[in-house]
Design a protein around this motif. Structure first.
Motif, PDB file in Angstrom:
ATOM      1  N   ALA A 110       0.830  -1.207   0.000  1.00 13.81           N
ATOM      2  CA  ALA A 110       0.000   0.000   0.000  1.00 13.81           C
ATOM      3  C   ALA A 110       0.864   1.257   0.000  1.00 13.81           C
ATOM      4  O   ALA A 110       2.004   1.240   0.453  1.00 13.81           O
ATOM      5  N   ASN A 111       0.291   2.331  -0.513  1.00  7.39           N
ATOM      6  CA  ASN A 111       0.881   3.663  -0.380  1.00  7.39           C
ATOM      7  C   ASN A 111       0.165   4.322   0.788  1.00  7.39           C
ATOM      8  O   ASN A 111      -1.060   4.414   0.791  1.00  7.39           O
ATOM      9  N   LEU A 112       0.914   4.769   1.780  1.00 12.53           N
ATOM     10  CA  LEU A 112       0.314   5.247   3.025  1.00 12.53           C
ATOM     11  C   LEU A 112       0.770   6.654   3.368  1.00 12.53           C
ATOM     12  O   LEU A 112       1.873   7.062   3.015  1.00 12.53           O
ATOM     13  N   ILE A 113      -0.073   7.375   4.104  1.00  9.03           N
ATOM     14  CA  ILE A 113       0.275   8.673   4.664  1.00  9.03           C
ATOM     15  C   ILE A 113      -0.370   8.754   6.044  1.00  9.03           C
ATOM     16  O   ILE A 113      -1.478   8.251   6.253  1.00  9.03           O
ATOM     17  N   ILE A 114       0.342   9.358   6.981  1.00  5.31           N
ATOM     18  CA  ILE A 114      -0.221   9.430   8.332  1.00  5.31           C
ATOM     19  C   ILE A 114      -1.235  10.564   8.432  1.00  5.31           C
ATOM     20  O   ILE A 114      -1.105  11.601   7.784  1.00  5.31           O
ATOM     21  N   GLU A 115      -2.241  10.326   9.241  1.00  4.41           N
ATOM     22  CA  GLU A 115      -3.362  11.253   9.397  1.00  4.41           C
ATOM     23  C   GLU A 115      -2.919  12.638   9.864  1.00  4.41           C
ATOM     24  O   GLU A 115      -3.428  13.644   9.382  1.00  4.41           O
ATOM     25  N   SER A 116      -1.945  12.696  10.765  1.00  5.28           N
ATOM     26  CA  SER A 116      -1.504  14.002  11.274  1.00  5.28           C
ATOM     27  C   SER A 116      -0.862  14.842  10.166  1.00  5.28           C
ATOM     28  O   SER A 116      -1.007  16.059  10.141  1.00  5.28           O
ATOM     29  N   LEU A 117      -0.166  14.214   9.215  1.00  2.00           N
ATOM     30  CA  LEU A 117       0.429  14.940   8.091  1.00  2.00           C
ATOM     31  C   LEU A 117      -0.656  15.452   7.150  1.00  2.00           C
ATOM     32  O   LEU A 117      -0.577  16.578   6.645  1.00  2.00           O
ATOM     33  N   VAL A 118      -1.687  14.648   6.942  1.00  2.43           N
ATOM     34  CA  VAL A 118      -2.823  15.071   6.116  1.00  2.43           C
ATOM     35  C   VAL A 118      -3.441  16.334   6.708  1.00  2.43           C
ATOM     36  O   VAL A 118      -3.723  17.304   5.995  1.00  2.43           O
ATOM     37  N   LYS A 119      -3.612  16.347   8.029  1.00  4.95           N
ATOM     38  CA  LYS A 119      -4.198  17.512   8.702  1.00  4.95           C
ATOM     39  C   LYS A 119      -3.279  18.725   8.631  1.00  4.95           C
ATOM     40  O   LYS A 119      -3.725  19.835   8.351  1.00  4.95           O
ATOM     41  N   LYS A 120      -1.972  18.526   8.877  1.00  5.39           N
ATOM     42  CA  LYS A 120      -1.016  19.642   8.835  1.00  5.39           C
ATOM     43  C   LYS A 120      -0.948  20.283   7.458  1.00  5.39           C
ATOM     44  O   LYS A 120      -0.815  21.497   7.342  1.00  5.39           O
ATOM     45  N   LEU A 121      -1.027  19.465   6.416  1.00  6.89           N
ATOM     46  CA  LEU A 121      -0.945  19.981   5.046  1.00  6.89           C
ATOM     47  C   LEU A 121      -2.296  20.447   4.510  1.00  6.89           C
ATOM     48  O   LEU A 121      -2.368  21.011   3.425  1.00  6.89           O
TER      49      LEU A 121
END
Length: 108
Positions: A8-19
């Motif tokens: 999978a290609n993943l991104i952490i939720e906190s980074l999604v919110k910060k960006l």
């Protein structure tokens, strides 16, 4: 982070919110069990991210959003396969192709 062992290609939720990235419902939600042994994490959201590795190497990928702080982003084997990536273990670098041009990305 490049991870040839991840499907999978993943991104952490906190980074999604910060960006301030926009998310959408995952078309096929699934449980991600390999990160945490005692509980399965449900992947229910996705987002698109555009990022630059070099000024000529710009990516836009769809990432599954996860609620853990393991790493900012993980590009898994499917993403690496699409870019014809080759990992050179001894040199600790990836060779990636885009539009027929090959680039070298050094791992840290």
């Amino acid at each position: 982070m490049f991870d040839t062992g991840s499907q999978a290609n993943l991104i952490i939720e906190s980074l999604v919110k910060k960006l301030g990235l926009e998310t959408k419902s995952h078309p096929k939600p699934y449980a991600l069990g390999w990160i945490h042994d005692k509980e399965k994490l449900n992947v229910t959201k996705q987002c698109k991210v555009k990022f630059v590795i070099s000024f000529k190497l710009v990516y836009e990928v769809e990432l599954d959003v996860i609620p853990l702080d393991i790493c900012g982003m993980v590009l898994g084997s499917l993403s690496l396969y699409d870019r014809r990536a080759v990992f050179f273990c001894h040199e600790n670098k990836y060779q990636i192709a885009k539009y027929g041009v090959e680039y070298t990305v050094r791992a840290h």
